[in-house]
Enzyme design. Structure first.
Site: not given
Ligand code: UD1
Length: 373
Positions: A210
């Site tokens: 991820h």
């Molecule tokens: C985040 C953390 C990562 C951690 C991971 C655990 C940061 C920089 N990254 O990554 O270190 O290992 O969480 O899972 O904080 N999205 C959804 N639904 C959600 C959340 C996210 O669809 O509930 C999608 C969205 O498109 C979003 C993307 O995932 O833009 C990235 O989400 P984000 O919270 O920015 O970071 P993670 O990749 O989840």
């Protein structure tokens, strides 16, 4: 009677929940000494990434939900800071706990410190020494701002001392994510997730990916390598929404009978799949630790690890960001069977108790709200 200490914890993402749940339980158990306030930033908001974990880990509903959602790093960090500040002013905690290394951790650390509220970082001192990774920047800042540095492996202490953190701030307490795992182990073992998915115990690979590199061509290369490997070894891959979005744009023209692409799973089902697997291929941080405790071989598809103890003592092998090395997994599994695995010190299920002991002895400085200007 001594004043109860008010501890406010900030969670935002899935792994934060496993790290804070056992601390919340311990503080609740010692309710005559502590009051616990839980804030969820809403960085993760999908049911599969958040709600189901509250239920399974018996974590009370958050006292405050900030609902920040997704965005660029700056947007997400800024939104957490902006929405957390009034909560801190209202709740007046004696100490704030932030776990891990996600954007919510960084944002909460800054907002807390600006209000001169004592800050504790759970999982302090981990370093990949790679500042191209957002998590590394988040760790460095959170550690520099914390008065209480809770570490879970010996090299974390060394890293903190090398960065000038004072010895008296560092507390070797152990690993709260492993507290969660050990507390749930019976339920995990009873779950039987491999059979439910038609998988034979010890004869399949679990994959999770991820990190930000899934947004690029890397993920297509990984899928093509996994498809080839799945002819030999069935694969189960619960897909994070970020990775799902990348897969949707490229399409997946592979045999999905032997490469099972699933929705994200709850904690118990996922850990049951890991515990029953031949091995795990991942870019996660926490899974490197959980596989070490379960004695399951772990292959880390990342340039480096901030958790070297999982390599030196545990089951982890860092493959690099090198999809072509996925073809080596069968040989690596055979080699892994020869390795002697040890449990890192203090990964014994009692880290949360040690954290509560440190918090109980931490001098109270009075309501933070007195110092807001
Ligand atoms: C985040 C953390 C990562 C951690 C991971 C655990 C940061 C920089 N990254 O990554 O270190 O290992 O969480 O899972 O904080 N999205 C959804 N639904 C959600 C959340 C996210 O669809 O509930 C999608 C969205 O498109 C979003 C993307 O995932 O833009 C990235 O989400 P984000 O919270 O920015 O970071 P993670 O990749 O989840």
């Amino acid at each position: 009677m001594a004043k109860r200490r008010k501890v406010l914890s900030v969670v935002g993402t899935r792994p934060n929940l496993m790290k804070i749940a056992p601390i919340a339980a311990e503080l609740k158990r010692r309710g005559d000494e502590f009051e616990h306030v839980l804030v969820h930033t809403g960085q993760h908001y999908d049911r599969e990434l958040s709600e189901i974990f509250f239920k399974e880990l018996a974590l009370s509903d958050p006292d405050y939900s900030l609902g920040v959602g997704s965005g660029s790093h700056a947007q997400q960090t800024a939104a957490v800071m902006e929405r957390l500040e009034p909560v801190l002013l209202e709740a007046e905690p004696d100490v704030v706990l932030v776990p891990g290394d996600v954007n919510s951790t960084l944002a909460a650390a800054i907002a807390t410190s600006k209000l001169q509220i004592p800050l504790g970082h759970v999982e302090a001192g981990l370093r990949s020494f790679d500042r191209t990774l957002p998590e590394e920047l988040n760790r460095v800042v959170a550690d520099q701002l914390s008065q209480l540095l809770f570490t879970h492996s010996p090299e974390a202490r060394d890293n903190l001392l090398a960065e000038g953190c004072p010895t008296e701030a560092i507390h070797d307490v152990g690993n709260t994510m492993i507290d969660s795992l050990l507390a749930m182990l019976e339920r995990i073992e009873a779950r039987g997730a491999p059979a439910e998915r038609g998988l034979e115990r010890g004869a399949y690979l679990v994959v999770t990916l991820h990190r930000h590199w899934v947004d690029g061509p890397f993920v297509a290369e990984v899928i093509s390598e996994l498809a080839a490997l799945s002819a030999e070894l069935p694969i189960v891959f619960p897909v994070h929404p970020r990775t799902r979005a990348a897969l949707d744009t490229m399409g997946t023209d592979v045999d999905l009978d032997r490469l099972l692409l699933l929705e994200p799973l709850g904690y118990i089902e996922f850990m049951s799949l890991v515990a029953g697997s031949a091995g795990v291929l991942t870019d996660s941080g926490g899974i490197q630790e959980e596989t070490t405790i379960l004695g399951v071989p772990c292959f880390t598809l990342r340039p480096n690890t901030e958790r070297p103890i999982t390599v030196s003592m545990g089951t982890n092998v860092v493959l690099g960001l090198a999809p072509e090395r996925i073809a080596e997994v069968p040989a690596l599994l055979a080699a892994a069977a020869e390795k002697e695995v040890r449990v890192p010190p203090l990964w014994d299920g009692k880290a949360s108790e040690r954290i509560a002991d440190v918090l109980a002895g931490y001098p109270l400085e009075g309501p933070a709200a007195a110092k807001t200007t």
